[in-house]
Design an enzyme around this catalytic site. Sequence first.
Site, PDB file in Angstrom:
ATOM      1  N   GLU A  33       0.804  -1.213   0.000  1.00  0.00           N
ATOM      2  CA  GLU A  33       0.000   0.000   0.000  1.00  0.00           C
ATOM      3  C   GLU A  33       0.841   1.268   0.000  1.00  0.00           C
ATOM      4  O   GLU A  33       0.432   2.290  -0.586  1.00  0.00           O
ATOM      5  CB  GLU A  33      -0.930   0.015   1.225  1.00  0.00           C
ATOM      6  CG  GLU A  33      -1.891  -1.157   1.326  1.00  0.00           C
ATOM      7  CD  GLU A  33      -2.962  -1.143   0.264  1.00  0.00           C
ATOM      8  OE1 GLU A  33      -3.235  -0.067  -0.287  1.00  0.00           O
ATOM      9  OE2 GLU A  33      -3.515  -2.212  -0.033  1.00  0.00           O
ATOM     10  N   GLU A  43       0.558   9.891   2.148  1.00  0.00           N
ATOM     11  CA  GLU A  43      -0.671  10.212   1.444  1.00  0.00           C
ATOM     12  C   GLU A  43      -0.612   9.665   0.019  1.00  0.00           C
ATOM     13  O   GLU A  43       0.466   9.421  -0.519  1.00  0.00           O
ATOM     14  CB  GLU A  43      -0.868  11.737   1.383  1.00  0.00           C
ATOM     15  CG  GLU A  43      -0.991  12.389   2.743  1.00  0.00           C
ATOM     16  CD  GLU A  43      -1.118  13.898   2.631  1.00  0.00           C
ATOM     17  OE1 GLU A  43      -0.771  14.443   1.555  1.00  0.00           O
ATOM     18  OE2 GLU A  43      -1.563  14.538   3.593  1.00  0.00           O
TER      19      GLU A  43
END
Length: 394
Positions: free
Chosen positions: A117, A125
């Site tokens: 991820e 972010e």
Amino acid sequence: DALPISFNSSCAGSICGKFSSEPISMEVKKIRNSATCTLNNEDVQRIIPSDPGNPTNVKNVEKLFPESKFKVFFPNRDSAYTYTNFLRAIGKYPAICAGAKFCSKILANMFAHFQQETAGLVYQEEINKSPYCADWSDWIKYSYPCKSGKMYYGRGAKQLSWNYNYGAFSTAMFGDPDILLEDPDLVATTWLNFASAMWFFVTPQPPKPSMLQVIDGSWKPNGADSAANLQSGFGATTMIINGDLECGENRTNPTGADNRATYYKDYAGRLGVDITGENLLCSDSGPFSSEGSAGKASLYWGPNTGCSLVTWQTAYSALVEGDYARCKGEEPTCIPDSQETTSPSPPTSVSTTTVSSSTPSVPASTSKLTVSIPTLQILTLVQLVWTACSYGAS
């Protein structure tokens, strides 16, 4: 690292050891006690590395994974991903590493998904930012209204995205969806950057079990699960995260699950976890279904059913204290500390109980709720229209 806001922890989610005045089922009570109940936020913010007063599960993590290893495992991490933030997020959910038996395996699993991820906690972010404001339904706008000038792109170790996810996570943390809808940057800059991943990790989403249930063995695949080639193992956690985007014969991301499995093998080796015989992939697996062992769990309050427990996903989770009152249009009544039934203690794993009734169809309309969508994963508009329980991209 601390949360720069005031809050009342007795109104925040389901605090471990607190009395519940809600009409929860034994099934919900077991899941709350064994997985999703939380430490109050004031105590979370007292957690610091090597403190003798740290919760038991935090001490377990510190023993297996000290700060020196954290720095080695994530050498290029963003400065917001601190070891203190990591420990506080662990401490928020006492079920995570409550005992040493599964702790290393839990960490290896988490770290593999962090790697996929965020490239190893490099990204605080999302790179390609967009509003992620789901406003195509009245109930979404009512429950999780997008705030002026705010965007709900991916933030944190799990890259939490969409206004309905920020709102649901905020409710679990603070008993108020508006806190993170008003200030979504808290998911990037405080210990919520890890806690958002922990929340996802421990929370079942019928028809899917939680990732924790897959790892600790409390999820028991039944015949429908076996027919879909769903079994305990790392591959099932990838299916929980991204479904047919990364799993199955027609996956749209053909390399995602393979990458995650490669990272898992690496972290498992470094943490001394034996994964011999474990199913690491999901390319030959079908999705979790309502006929699976986790498919009939009634874990939501249904506004259209008088706020009884229902199997489909709504804005009101039975795993979060206070959501029953919100379902009924009332202000939650905070439980005083004097009504604690026991001192918070590490939860123990239990088997997931299923309900024999079939899943009702999602109502076409209701005064508060017009459709029901997952509040835990990122969805595309097409998937939302197609089904209320679709799998989403992370």
